[in-house]
Design an enzyme around this catalytic site. Sequence first.
Site: not given
Ligand SMILES: O=C[C@H](O)[C@H](O)[C@H](O)COP(=O)(O)O
Length: 249
Positions: A36-37, A93-94, A104, A107, A113, A131
Amino acid sequence: MAASLNQAQTDKEKQRAAAQALRWVSDGMLVGLGSGSTAAYFIQLLGDALRAGQLRVQATATSLASEALARSVGIALVEPRRGLRFDLTVDGADEIAPQLALVKGGGGALLREKVLATASDYLLIITDSSKLVPQLGRFPLPLEVVPFALPWVLDAVAQLGGAPTVRIDQKNAPQPALSDQGNLLVDCHFNSIPDPAGLAVQLQAIPGIVEHGLFLGLARAAIVAQGEELLVLRPDVEPTDAADFTKLP
Ligand SMILES: O=C[C@H](O)[C@H](O)[C@H](O)COP(=O)(O)O
């Protein structure tokens, strides 16, 4: 909670959380790299530190995308093998609820993970402030599903009130999105999940669900950037200013 941040503010928070996480990496560690980002910011900073000779670490990534990024910034990668354990895994994490209950997989990387989180002595979550939630479920809960089992998984999840939708590959619509393992991703719209542990047990009992995105009892700490503040959250401990820590708490 700062739910109405614009993209630039959110990105800044992600970068600040990632930079703090880098301070907790020690020389010689075996590190799990999240997806993820936010995790991408951490991977880039870790690469910078390695190239500057400040640290030596080896790592394994939780997705093909993170693996490619890690290679591109010069992080030495270790293949999965028996007995391999990570000193620290740093991941995004989401959603983060009290006691560091997480959703999570936004992505699609939830399976790898969870594998690395479980193979790690310390799972550290890094996020922006959007989040933080009082209860999980506003963000759709992702599932990784074996394609053959899809119809029955959808029926079973609908019975649990999950309003499931098959994730679409946005770059190749209307084709479904596939995980790195070639499985389907299903997003469950529960809206609220008052009993995450109970739901996890119910989901695990449905044949064809390879993994769900509830991460319960796995995270040891979360670094959450909130404006100018950097908070460290831990289960059963009051939030603490990250400046109080120079190493893993
Ligand atoms: O599958 C993706 C993961 O769980 C990511 O860590 C999660 O979606 C958070 O992504 P982001 O840092 O882009 O918000």
